[in-house]
Design a protein around this motif. Sequence first.
Motif, PDB file in Angstrom:
ATOM      1  N   LEU A   1      16.789 -14.709   7.172  1.00 35.11           N
ATOM      2  CA  LEU A   1      16.951 -15.141   5.692  1.00 35.11           C
ATOM      3  C   LEU A   1      16.485 -14.686   5.321  1.00 35.11           C
ATOM      4  O   LEU A   1      15.809 -13.788   4.981  1.00 35.11           O
ATOM      5  CB  LEU A   1      16.248 -16.616   6.340  1.00 35.11           C
ATOM      6  CG  LEU A   1      16.131 -17.442   4.988  1.00 35.11           C
ATOM      7  CD1 LEU A   1      17.301 -18.047   4.678  1.00 35.11           C
ATOM      8  CD2 LEU A   1      15.030 -18.778   4.890  1.00 35.11           C
ATOM      9  N   VAL A   2      17.772 -14.844   4.147  1.00 36.74           N
ATOM     10  CA  VAL A   2      18.427 -14.013   2.999  1.00 36.74           C
ATOM     11  C   VAL A   2      18.102 -15.610   1.787  1.00 36.74           C
ATOM     12  O   VAL A   2      18.536 -15.909   1.569  1.00 36.74           O
ATOM     13  CB  VAL A   2      19.513 -12.924   2.860  1.00 36.74           C
ATOM     14  CG1 VAL A   2      19.162 -12.205   1.206  1.00 36.74           C
ATOM     15  CG2 VAL A   2      19.266 -12.604   4.793  1.00 36.74           C
ATOM     16  N   GLU A   3      16.427 -15.293   0.656  1.00 35.85           N
ATOM     17  CA  GLU A   3      16.695 -15.997  -0.196  1.00 35.85           C
ATOM     18  C   GLU A   3      17.036 -15.052  -1.443  1.00 35.85           C
ATOM     19  O   GLU A   3      16.166 -14.085  -1.561  1.00 35.85           O
ATOM     20  CB  GLU A   3      15.157 -16.477   0.151  1.00 35.85           C
ATOM     21  CG  GLU A   3      15.313 -17.954   0.841  1.00 35.85           C
ATOM     22  CD  GLU A   3      16.038 -19.302   0.794  1.00 35.85           C
ATOM     23  OE1 GLU A   3      16.244 -19.159  -0.592  1.00 35.85           O
ATOM     24  OE2 GLU A   3      16.380 -20.094   2.001  1.00 35.85           O
ATOM     25  N   PRO A   4      17.055 -15.729  -2.463  1.00 35.84           N
ATOM     26  CA  PRO A   4      16.732 -15.511  -4.113  1.00 35.84           C
ATOM     27  C   PRO A   4      15.009 -15.750  -4.285  1.00 35.84           C
ATOM     28  O   PRO A   4      14.714 -16.129  -3.684  1.00 35.84           O
ATOM     29  CB  PRO A   4      17.478 -15.746  -4.873  1.00 35.84           C
ATOM     30  CG  PRO A   4      17.719 -17.542  -4.458  1.00 35.84           C
ATOM     31  CD  PRO A   4      17.592 -17.106  -2.525  1.00 35.84           C
ATOM     32  N   ALA A   5      14.053 -14.865  -5.270  1.00 33.07           N
ATOM     33  CA  ALA A   5      13.460 -15.164  -5.421  1.00 33.07           C
ATOM     34  C   ALA A   5      13.205 -16.179  -6.001  1.00 33.07           C
ATOM     35  O   ALA A   5      12.012 -17.020  -5.771  1.00 33.07           O
ATOM     36  CB  ALA A   5      12.283 -13.570  -6.244  1.00 33.07           C
ATOM     37  N   VAL A   6      14.087 -16.684  -7.080  1.00 33.60           N
ATOM     38  CA  VAL A   6      13.614 -17.462  -7.937  1.00 33.60           C
ATOM     39  C   VAL A   6      15.231 -17.493  -8.553  1.00 33.60           C
ATOM     40  O   VAL A   6      16.016 -16.531  -9.040  1.00 33.60           O
ATOM     41  CB  VAL A   6      12.877 -17.131  -9.290  1.00 33.60           C
ATOM     42  CG1 VAL A   6      13.305 -18.600 -10.186  1.00 33.60           C
ATOM     43  CG2 VAL A   6      11.447 -17.293  -9.094  1.00 33.60           C
ATOM     44  N   PHE A   7      15.643 -18.370  -8.381  1.00 33.31           N
ATOM     45  CA  PHE A   7      16.753 -19.262  -9.302  1.00 33.31           C
ATOM     46  C   PHE A   7      16.957 -20.737 -10.066  1.00 33.31           C
ATOM     47  O   PHE A   7      16.580 -21.289  -9.261  1.00 33.31           O
ATOM     48  CB  PHE A   7      18.115 -19.059  -8.295  1.00 33.31           C
ATOM     49  CG  PHE A   7      19.710 -19.061  -8.761  1.00 33.31           C
ATOM     50  CD1 PHE A   7      20.484 -18.317  -9.558  1.00 33.31           C
ATOM     51  CD2 PHE A   7      20.397 -20.095  -8.611  1.00 33.31           C
ATOM     52  CE1 PHE A   7      21.263 -18.752 -10.178  1.00 33.31           C
ATOM     53  CE2 PHE A   7      21.448 -20.864  -8.939  1.00 33.31           C
ATOM     54  CZ  PHE A   7      22.044 -19.615  -9.640  1.00 33.31           C
ATOM     55  N   ARG A   8      17.402 -20.548 -10.844  1.00 36.61           N
ATOM     56  CA  ARG A   8      17.596 -22.157 -12.392  1.00 36.61           C
ATOM     57  C   ARG A   8      15.727 -22.124 -12.114  1.00 36.61           C
ATOM     58  O   ARG A   8      16.286 -23.581 -11.886  1.00 36.61           O
ATOM     59  CB  ARG A   8      18.662 -22.730 -11.370  1.00 36.61           C
ATOM     60  CG  ARG A   8      20.252 -22.111 -11.614  1.00 36.61           C
ATOM     61  CD  ARG A   8      20.899 -22.525 -10.884  1.00 36.61           C
ATOM     62  NE  ARG A   8      21.535 -22.959 -12.354  1.00 36.61           N
ATOM     63  CZ  ARG A   8      22.865 -24.753 -12.270  1.00 36.61           C
ATOM     64  NH1 ARG A   8      23.503 -24.209 -12.059  1.00 36.61           N
ATOM     65  NH2 ARG A   8      22.974 -25.377 -13.328  1.00 36.61           N
ATOM     66  N   GLY A   9      14.978 -21.801 -11.779  1.00 39.74           N
ATOM     67  CA  GLY A   9      14.175 -21.775 -12.620  1.00 39.74           C
ATOM     68  C   GLY A   9      13.110 -22.430 -10.921  1.00 39.74           C
ATOM     69  O   GLY A   9      11.708 -22.965 -11.352  1.00 39.74           O
ATOM     70  N   PHE A  10      13.780 -22.430  -9.914  1.00 39.35           N
ATOM     71  CA  PHE A  10      13.568 -22.700  -8.872  1.00 39.35           C
ATOM     72  C   PHE A  10      12.490 -21.887  -8.023  1.00 39.35           C
ATOM     73  O   PHE A  10      12.834 -20.706  -7.697  1.00 39.35           O
ATOM     74  CB  PHE A  10      14.511 -23.981  -7.537  1.00 39.35           C
ATOM     75  CG  PHE A  10      13.724 -24.070  -6.158  1.00 39.35           C
ATOM     76  CD1 PHE A  10      12.740 -25.186  -6.324  1.00 39.35           C
ATOM     77  CD2 PHE A  10      13.981 -23.819  -5.268  1.00 39.35           C
ATOM     78  CE1 PHE A  10      12.292 -25.287  -5.205  1.00 39.35           C
ATOM     79  CE2 PHE A  10      14.015 -24.131  -3.578  1.00 39.35           C
ATOM     80  CZ  PHE A  10      13.145 -25.080  -4.059  1.00 39.35           C
ATOM     81  N   ASP A  11      11.587 -21.893  -7.203  1.00 34.18           N
ATOM     82  CA  ASP A  11      10.800 -21.092  -6.031  1.00 34.18           C
ATOM     83  C   ASP A  11      11.332 -21.114  -4.978  1.00 34.18           C
ATOM     84  O   ASP A  11      11.153 -21.214  -3.968  1.00 34.18           O
ATOM     85  CB  ASP A  11       9.152 -20.906  -6.248  1.00 34.18           C
ATOM     86  CG  ASP A  11       8.446 -20.378  -5.600  1.00 34.18           C
ATOM     87  OD1 ASP A  11       9.077 -18.686  -5.623  1.00 34.18           O
ATOM     88  OD2 ASP A  11       6.937 -20.445  -5.715  1.00 34.18           O
ATOM     89  N   HIS A  12      12.534 -19.973  -4.984  1.00 33.28           N
ATOM     90  CA  HIS A  12      13.206 -19.548  -3.558  1.00 33.28           C
ATOM     91  C   HIS A  12      12.142 -19.531  -2.439  1.00 33.28           C
ATOM     92  O   HIS A  12      11.609 -19.431  -1.262  1.00 33.28           O
ATOM     93  CB  HIS A  12      14.579 -19.498  -3.557  1.00 33.28           C
ATOM     94  CG  HIS A  12      15.282 -20.286  -3.907  1.00 33.28           C
ATOM     95  ND1 HIS A  12      16.577 -20.527  -2.676  1.00 33.28           N
ATOM     96  CD2 HIS A  12      16.100 -20.882  -4.996  1.00 33.28           C
ATOM     97  CE1 HIS A  12      17.023 -21.569  -3.335  1.00 33.28           C
ATOM     98  NE2 HIS A  12      17.002 -21.609  -4.680  1.00 33.28           N
ATOM     99  N   ALA A  13      11.082 -18.070  -2.860  1.00 30.35           N
ATOM    100  CA  ALA A  13      10.712 -17.336  -2.411  1.00 30.35           C
ATOM    101  C   ALA A  13       9.398 -18.590  -1.632  1.00 30.35           C
ATOM    102  O   ALA A  13       9.205 -18.180  -0.681  1.00 30.35           O
ATOM    103  CB  ALA A  13      10.200 -16.608  -2.895  1.00 30.35           C
ATOM    104  N   GLY A  14       8.919 -19.267  -2.662  1.00 26.15           N
ATOM    105  CA  GLY A  14       8.196 -19.959  -2.106  1.00 26.15           C
ATOM    106  C   GLY A  14       8.339 -20.466  -0.569  1.00 26.15           C
ATOM    107  O   GLY A  14       7.943 -21.477   0.501  1.00 26.15           O
ATOM    108  N   MET A  15       9.583 -21.727  -1.240  1.00 17.43           N
ATOM    109  CA  MET A  15       9.991 -22.610  -0.335  1.00 17.43           C
ATOM    110  C   MET A  15      10.740 -21.839   1.325  1.00 17.43           C
ATOM    111  O   MET A  15      10.118 -22.145   1.690  1.00 17.43           O
ATOM    112  CB  MET A  15      11.526 -23.196  -0.168  1.00 17.43           C
ATOM    113  CG  MET A  15      12.545 -24.024   0.355  1.00 17.43           C
ATOM    114  SD  MET A  15      14.128 -24.762   0.147  1.00 17.43           S
ATOM    115  CE  MET A  15      15.174 -22.975  -0.630  1.00 17.43           C
TER     116      MET A  15
ATOM    117  N   ASP B   1      12.121 -12.377  10.119  1.00 18.06           N
ATOM    118  CA  ASP B   1      12.957 -11.511   8.921  1.00 18.06           C
ATOM    119  C   ASP B   1      13.236 -12.380   7.824  1.00 18.06           C
ATOM    120  O   ASP B   1      14.472 -13.165   7.840  1.00 18.06           O
ATOM    121  CB  ASP B   1      13.366 -10.474   9.245  1.00 18.06           C
ATOM    122  CG  ASP B   1      12.672  -8.909   9.759  1.00 18.06           C
ATOM    123  OD1 ASP B   1      12.075  -8.631   9.483  1.00 18.06           O
ATOM    124  OD2 ASP B   1      12.867  -9.189  10.465  1.00 18.06           O
ATOM    125  N   VAL B   2      12.494 -12.925   6.149  1.00 14.25           N
ATOM    126  CA  VAL B   2      12.634 -13.162   5.582  1.00 14.25           C
ATOM    127  C   VAL B   2      13.244 -11.695   3.983  1.00 14.25           C
ATOM    128  O   VAL B   2      12.033 -11.367   3.614  1.00 14.25           O
ATOM    129  CB  VAL B   2      12.164 -14.391   4.374  1.00 14.25           C
ATOM    130  CG1 VAL B   2      12.614 -15.187   3.613  1.00 14.25           C
ATOM    131  CG2 VAL B   2      11.663 -15.652   5.920  1.00 14.25           C
TER     132      VAL B   2
END
Length: 548
Positions: free
Chosen positions: A129-143, A156-157
């Motif tokens: 799974l590939v995610e941004p750390a944060v995008f437009r104020g949302f914590d993608h890494a936390g999700m 792997d993330v």
Amino acid sequence: MKDWSSHLTQFDEERARTYKENGWWPDRTLAGYLEDAAAADPGKAAIVDRSGRIGYGDLQALVLQVARALVRAGVEPGDVVTCQLPNWREVQVIATACSRIGAVYNGIAPIFRERDMRVMLRLARPKVLVEPAVFRGFDHAGMAASLRAATEGLTDVVIVGGPAPEGMVGWDDFVASGSGAGSLPAPPDPDTVTQAAFTSGTTGEPKGILHTHNTVLAATKAFVDEFALTSSDTFHMASTLGHQTGFLFGVQMPLMTGSTLVLQETWDAAEFVELLEAERISMTNGAIPYLSDLLHAPNFADHDTSSLRLFGCFGAGLPRPLVLRARELLPDCTVFGGWGMTETGLAVTNPLTDTLEQICDTDGVPCPGTEIRVLDESLRSDAPPGVDGELVTRGPLRHLGFVQPELSARYFLDGDWYLTGDRGHLLAGNRFVMTARSKDIIVRGGENVPVAEVESLLLEHPSVLNVAIVAVPDDRLGEKACACVICEPGESFTVDDMRAWLEQKKLTRQYWPEVLEILDTFPTTASGKVQKFRLRAALTAPASSLAQ
């Protein structure tokens, strides 16, 4: 290793041979197109984005390194890699690396939140799974941390654009892991699955669409051929690469033609005007609001926009005044529409020779090899010309199966005609006019809203007795959602209540209704089914009788 062959219920050897002989299926891979473009002009700019410019030679080297990193992470042919990134170059890198090693690319738009992501990941079962750390104020890494714990088989993330939390890996480290790694597997057969894409479902669970290299590349190739696109073109994409429009025309088309791609992280008309002049952009695609925003951009008159020759507006009928204004302000640019979906690509489009009336009053004609029919209510016979019915289609651009193979029996008629869920009629010359959607979906600025899912969530609220969500017109977005609610006796329900509830339920924000109507009753049929067409008509009347 995942074997998807049993899911490709619509693959037929004889049809495949015909599609290849006619040139509709290119019998190539996306990675193969990149290899050709890098060999032809390694110094040419492949991508221009927030990180600057990258040439074709460097892009090819990066893709091969990421391909090795994926193999080192345990990704084998047929395994899924899910990517939920904004319009960053890493999307094209990951998709092309998957193409090279035979992995299945699953792109998801960054608007989706945990509730929707859990469903899609449960169905796709990705290895990475590939995610941004944060995008437009949302914590993608936390999700991603929560998603990782809930997703079976996820090993792997990878986090892009910021620090990786414990147990995950940052992009730079992931890329570095591909240095000096072992050899890559042989390039995949173009008739194997390369893409799993999810569409908004009407019952809460999205459909997982499976495309082979041939079917998904055919959708882009048809467009390239129709509009005579070449390496001298420069493409722009602001629509999310996580949707099929962005994937076909932002990820695949530049590599197929050896062209430069200019990415906008989020749509901004004034910024686009500057990019248009600086990069000499010749083509862009987007929802109708993008064209309107461009023509009303505050800096439009201050920049040279003459390079723009094609603007594709998909998803709804083109308003005649908007097209006329575009012809006045962009005299060298052709604005055109079309009909398509994740399952088919842009299967119907307006040729360059279409008149103003044909562009504004029809969705165009089918791409070469694509067949369409409009069936009557029995779904057995063709509706008469000019009479609305159910649209079905087949041909080289259409997907060949589902992540959920049991859906094939529901959506494929007579073996190979696909029931699209859209309604319309045919005119002379096989011109299609879409008039409505049979499926209960609202299209808000090009984004499909899964109505049944939102209604189900609102019905869980203790103050809501019944709910019906319908579309209301919006000058910019085309449509927006209105929640018509009947409250429990003695209870009240406000817009703030609705927003707080949907936030608590972790529903993607773009799905939230923007209008709320509190009613005493709903119009129904004799059997008790809500007549949504009457709700829509009342809501759009000059003086709505529903307002409370």
